[in-house]
Design a protein around this motif. Structure first.
Motif, PDB file in Angstrom:
ATOM      1  N   GLY A 198       0.815  -1.211   0.000  1.00  0.00           N
ATOM      2  CA  GLY A 198       0.000   0.000   0.000  1.00  0.00           C
ATOM      3  C   GLY A 198       0.847   1.259   0.000  1.00  0.00           C
ATOM      4  N   ALA A 199       0.178   2.385  -0.114  1.00  0.00           N
ATOM      5  CA  ALA A 199       0.876   3.665  -0.122  1.00  0.00           C
ATOM      6  C   ALA A 199       0.675   4.444   1.179  1.00  0.00           C
ATOM      7  CB  ALA A 199       0.393   4.509  -1.302  1.00  0.00           C
ATOM      8  N   ARG A 200      -0.212   3.959   2.065  1.00  0.00           N
ATOM      9  CA  ARG A 200      -0.468   4.676   3.311  1.00  0.00           C
ATOM     10  C   ARG A 200       0.757   4.630   4.213  1.00  0.00           C
ATOM     11  NH1 ARG A 200      -5.716   2.707   6.165  1.00  0.00           N
ATOM     12  NH2 ARG A 200      -4.945   4.209   7.666  1.00  0.00           N
ATOM     13  N   PRO A 201       1.130   5.787   4.765  1.00  0.00           N
ATOM     14  CA  PRO A 201       2.288   5.800   5.665  1.00  0.00           C
ATOM     15  C   PRO A 201       1.952   5.226   7.034  1.00  0.00           C
ATOM     16  CG  PRO A 201       1.348   7.980   5.521  1.00  0.00           C
ATOM     17  CD  PRO A 201       0.574   7.116   4.554  1.00  0.00           C
ATOM     18  N   ASN A 202       2.944   4.640   7.666  1.00  0.00           N
ATOM     19  CA  ASN A 202       2.799   4.154   9.036  1.00  0.00           C
ATOM     20  C   ASN A 202       3.296   5.260   9.954  1.00  0.00           C
ATOM     21  OD1 ASN A 202       2.602   2.759  11.395  1.00  0.00           O
ATOM     22  ND2 ASN A 202       4.288   1.373  10.971  1.00  0.00           N
ATOM     23  N   ARG A 203       2.407   5.840  10.737  1.00  0.00           N
ATOM     24  CA  ARG A 203       2.775   6.944  11.624  1.00  0.00           C
ATOM     25  C   ARG A 203       2.643   6.563  13.095  1.00  0.00           C
ATOM     26  NH1 ARG A 203      -0.149  10.615   7.745  1.00  0.00           N
ATOM     27  NH2 ARG A 203       1.486  11.508   6.466  1.00  0.00           N
ATOM     28  N   ALA A 204       2.720   5.275  13.387  1.00  0.00           N
ATOM     29  CA  ALA A 204       2.646   4.820  14.776  1.00  0.00           C
ATOM     30  C   ALA A 204       3.983   5.069  15.461  1.00  0.00           C
ATOM     31  CB  ALA A 204       2.303   3.336  14.813  1.00  0.00           C
ATOM     32  N   ALA A 205       3.932   5.532  16.702  1.00  0.00           N
ATOM     33  CA  ALA A 205       5.129   5.749  17.510  1.00  0.00           C
ATOM     34  C   ALA A 205       5.052   4.820  18.720  1.00  0.00           C
ATOM     35  CB  ALA A 205       5.207   7.209  17.941  1.00  0.00           C
ATOM     36  N   LEU A 206       5.951   4.986  19.665  1.00  0.00           N
ATOM     37  CA  LEU A 206       5.985   4.094  20.827  1.00  0.00           C
ATOM     38  C   LEU A 206       4.682   4.069  21.616  1.00  0.00           C
ATOM     39  CD1 LEU A 206       9.565   4.559  22.312  1.00  0.00           C
ATOM     40  CD2 LEU A 206       8.636   2.607  21.074  1.00  0.00           C
ATOM     41  N   SER A 207       4.207   5.230  22.052  1.00  0.00           N
ATOM     42  CA  SER A 207       3.020   5.236  22.914  1.00  0.00           C
ATOM     43  C   SER A 207       1.825   5.935  22.271  1.00  0.00           C
ATOM     44  CB  SER A 207       3.344   5.899  24.252  1.00  0.00           C
ATOM     45  OG  SER A 207       3.608   7.271  24.060  1.00  0.00           O
ATOM     46  N   GLY A 208       1.829   6.062  20.949  1.00  0.00           N
ATOM     47  CA  GLY A 208       0.720   6.726  20.286  1.00  0.00           C
ATOM     48  C   GLY A 208       0.913   6.763  18.789  1.00  0.00           C
ATOM     49  N   TYR A 209       0.353   7.794  18.163  1.00  0.00           N
ATOM     50  CA  TYR A 209       0.422   7.911  16.706  1.00  0.00           C
ATOM     51  C   TYR A 209       0.299   9.373  16.295  1.00  0.00           C
ATOM     52  CZ  TYR A 209      -4.651   8.253  17.267  1.00  0.00           C
ATOM     53  OH  TYR A 209      -5.898   8.638  17.659  1.00  0.00           O
ATOM     54  N   TRP A 210       0.784   9.670  15.099  1.00  0.00           N
ATOM     55  CA  TRP A 210       0.693  11.003  14.524  1.00  0.00           C
ATOM     56  C   TRP A 210      -0.487  11.024  13.566  1.00  0.00           C
ATOM     57  CZ3 TRP A 210       3.527  14.987  16.199  1.00  0.00           C
ATOM     58  CH2 TRP A 210       4.684  14.696  16.930  1.00  0.00           C
ATOM     59  N   LYS A 211      -1.413  11.960  13.771  1.00  0.00           N
ATOM     60  CA  LYS A 211      -2.610  12.056  12.939  1.00  0.00           C
ATOM     61  C   LYS A 211      -2.545  13.315  12.081  1.00  0.00           C
ATOM     62  CE  LYS A 211      -7.625  12.313  13.219  1.00  0.00           C
ATOM     63  NZ  LYS A 211      -8.767  12.373  14.109  1.00  0.00           N
ATOM     64  N   ALA A 212      -2.773  13.138  10.778  1.00  0.00           N
ATOM     65  CA  ALA A 212      -2.779  14.270   9.856  1.00  0.00           C
ATOM     66  C   ALA A 212      -4.002  15.139  10.124  1.00  0.00           C
ATOM     67  CB  ALA A 212      -2.789  13.769   8.417  1.00  0.00           C
ATOM     68  N   THR A 213      -3.808  16.444  10.065  1.00  0.00           N
ATOM     69  CA  THR A 213      -4.914  17.385  10.249  1.00  0.00           C
ATOM     70  C   THR A 213      -4.883  18.397   9.112  1.00  0.00           C
ATOM     71  OG1 THR A 213      -3.613  18.906  11.588  1.00  0.00           O
ATOM     72  CG2 THR A 213      -4.822  17.209  12.763  1.00  0.00           C
ATOM     73  N   GLY A 214      -6.037  18.811   8.677  1.00  0.00           N
ATOM     74  CA  GLY A 214      -6.121  19.830   7.637  1.00  0.00           C
ATOM     75  C   GLY A 214      -5.661  19.325   6.278  1.00  0.00           C
ATOM     76  N   ALA A 215      -5.697  20.220   5.318  1.00  0.00           N
ATOM     77  CA  ALA A 215      -5.300  19.892   3.948  1.00  0.00           C
ATOM     78  C   ALA A 215      -3.801  20.105   3.779  1.00  0.00           C
ATOM     79  CB  ALA A 215      -6.061  20.777   2.970  1.00  0.00           C
ATOM     80  N   ASP A 216      -3.214  19.357   2.851  1.00  0.00           N
ATOM     81  CA  ASP A 216      -1.807  19.566   2.523  1.00  0.00           C
ATOM     82  C   ASP A 216      -1.644  20.963   1.923  1.00  0.00           C
ATOM     83  OD1 ASP A 216      -1.564  16.959   3.262  1.00  0.00           O
ATOM     84  OD2 ASP A 216      -0.899  16.220   1.322  1.00  0.00           O
ATOM     85  N   LYS A 217      -0.537  21.602   2.245  1.00  0.00           N
ATOM     86  CA  LYS A 217      -0.267  22.937   1.721  1.00  0.00           C
ATOM     87  C   LYS A 217       0.836  22.827   0.676  1.00  0.00           C
ATOM     88  CE  LYS A 217       1.484  27.463   3.035  1.00  0.00           C
ATOM     89  NZ  LYS A 217       2.137  28.241   4.075  1.00  0.00           N
ATOM     90  N   LEU A 218       0.550  23.304  -0.542  1.00  0.00           N
ATOM     91  CA  LEU A 218       1.571  23.316  -1.586  1.00  0.00           C
ATOM     92  C   LEU A 218       2.541  24.453  -1.308  1.00  0.00           C
ATOM     93  CD1 LEU A 218      -0.518  22.709  -4.818  1.00  0.00           C
ATOM     94  CD2 LEU A 218       1.048  21.127  -3.703  1.00  0.00           C
ATOM     95  N   ILE A 219       3.813  24.175  -1.450  1.00  0.00           N
ATOM     96  CA  ILE A 219       4.848  25.195  -1.267  1.00  0.00           C
ATOM     97  C   ILE A 219       5.372  25.566  -2.649  1.00  0.00           C
ATOM     98  CG2 ILE A 219       7.035  25.771  -0.146  1.00  0.00           C
ATOM     99  CD1 ILE A 219       4.713  25.072   1.805  1.00  0.00           C
ATOM    100  N   HIS A 220       5.336  26.850  -2.958  1.00  0.00           N
ATOM    101  CA  HIS A 220       5.741  27.331  -4.276  1.00  0.00           C
ATOM    102  C   HIS A 220       7.111  27.974  -4.202  1.00  0.00           C
ATOM    103  CE1 HIS A 220       1.655  26.700  -5.664  1.00  0.00           C
ATOM    104  NE2 HIS A 220       1.234  27.344  -4.586  1.00  0.00           N
ATOM    105  N   SER A 221       7.860  27.876  -5.286  1.00  0.00           N
ATOM    106  CA  SER A 221       9.142  28.551  -5.403  1.00  0.00           C
ATOM    107  C   SER A 221       8.888  29.988  -5.810  1.00  0.00           C
ATOM    108  CB  SER A 221      10.002  27.858  -6.464  1.00  0.00           C
ATOM    109  OG  SER A 221      11.158  28.626  -6.721  1.00  0.00           O
ATOM    110  N   THR A 222       9.600  30.911  -5.212  1.00  0.00           N
ATOM    111  CA  THR A 222       9.445  32.319  -5.571  1.00  0.00           C
ATOM    112  C   THR A 222      10.510  32.747  -6.560  1.00  0.00           C
ATOM    113  OG1 THR A 222      10.756  32.940  -3.640  1.00  0.00           O
ATOM    114  CG2 THR A 222       8.363  32.946  -3.395  1.00  0.00           C
ATOM    115  N   ALA A 223      11.470  31.877  -6.833  1.00  0.00           N
ATOM    116  CA  ALA A 223      12.535  32.191  -7.784  1.00  0.00           C
ATOM    117  C   ALA A 223      12.088  31.836  -9.197  1.00  0.00           C
ATOM    118  CB  ALA A 223      13.800  31.412  -7.436  1.00  0.00           C
ATOM    119  N   GLY A 224      12.295  32.763 -10.132  1.00  0.00           N
ATOM    120  CA  GLY A 224      11.931  32.487 -11.521  1.00  0.00           C
ATOM    121  C   GLY A 224      10.443  32.298 -11.672  1.00  0.00           C
ATOM    122  N   GLN A 225      10.058  31.287 -12.470  1.00  0.00           N
ATOM    123  CA  GLN A 225       8.630  31.040 -12.658  1.00  0.00           C
ATOM    124  C   GLN A 225       8.057  30.291 -11.460  1.00  0.00           C
ATOM    125  OE1 GLN A 225       7.702  27.950 -15.586  1.00  0.00           O
ATOM    126  NE2 GLN A 225       9.861  27.982 -16.145  1.00  0.00           N
TER     127      GLN A 225
END
Length: 168
Positions: free
Chosen positions: A83-110
């Protein structure tokens, strides 16, 4: 040396007043892309740590630099072998994604997409309920030349060139 104290031989020797406060674009273009290309850094300021082998409160001791923000290069494993789903389990819990992904744009050139930023919150306990903590992580991934998240597969896991910033 007491347990939990940083190893003095690993401490960076930087000039007084030095601040490491890069922008999202700088993190992607100057640090993560360099790491993905296996190019060396003049100053080793970002540690390589598999963050999922630790709880978030144990990670500040693993960082090379930072007081309230800590920067790490970390691999990302898949939850399921095919599968493509990441494993975000840690020792005593897990990391949960929140909100939408933010695209980061380059300000150099185009204007072009250089990466994606995802916000994750640490929950103690097992999913789905868990208990939300104040630990926040910002995960950065590079995009390919078409603006899609990029990754390579190695030994059956997604070994993504990835940078994470941890905040308490």
């Amino acid at each position: 040396m007491e347990k939990g104290e940083p190893d003095p031989s690993k401490q960076l020797r930087l000039l007084p007043g030095f601040r490491f406060h890069p922008t999202d674009e700088e993190l992607l273009v100057h640090y993560l892309s360099r790491k993905a290309a296996s190019r060396p850094f003049p100053i080793p300021i970002i540690a390589e740590v598999d963050i999922y082998k630790f709880d978030p409160w144990d990670l500040p001791d693993k960082a090379l630099f930072g007081e309230r923000e800590w920067y790490f290069f970390s691999p990302r494993d898949r939850k399921y072998p095919n599968g493509a789903r990441p494993n975000r389990a840690a020792l005593s819990g897990y990391w949960k994604a929140t909100g939408a992904d933010k695209l980061i744009h380059s300000t150099a050139g185009q204007l072009q997409n250089v990466g994606v930023k995802k916000v994750l919150v640490f929950y103690k306990g097992k999913a789905p309920p868990g208990f939300k903590t104040n630990w926040i992580m910002h995960e950065y991934r590079l995009t390919d030349s078409y603006g899609n998240p990029s990754h390579t597969r190695k030994n059956g896991s997604m070994r993504i060139a990835r940078l994470v910033i941890l905040r308490d």
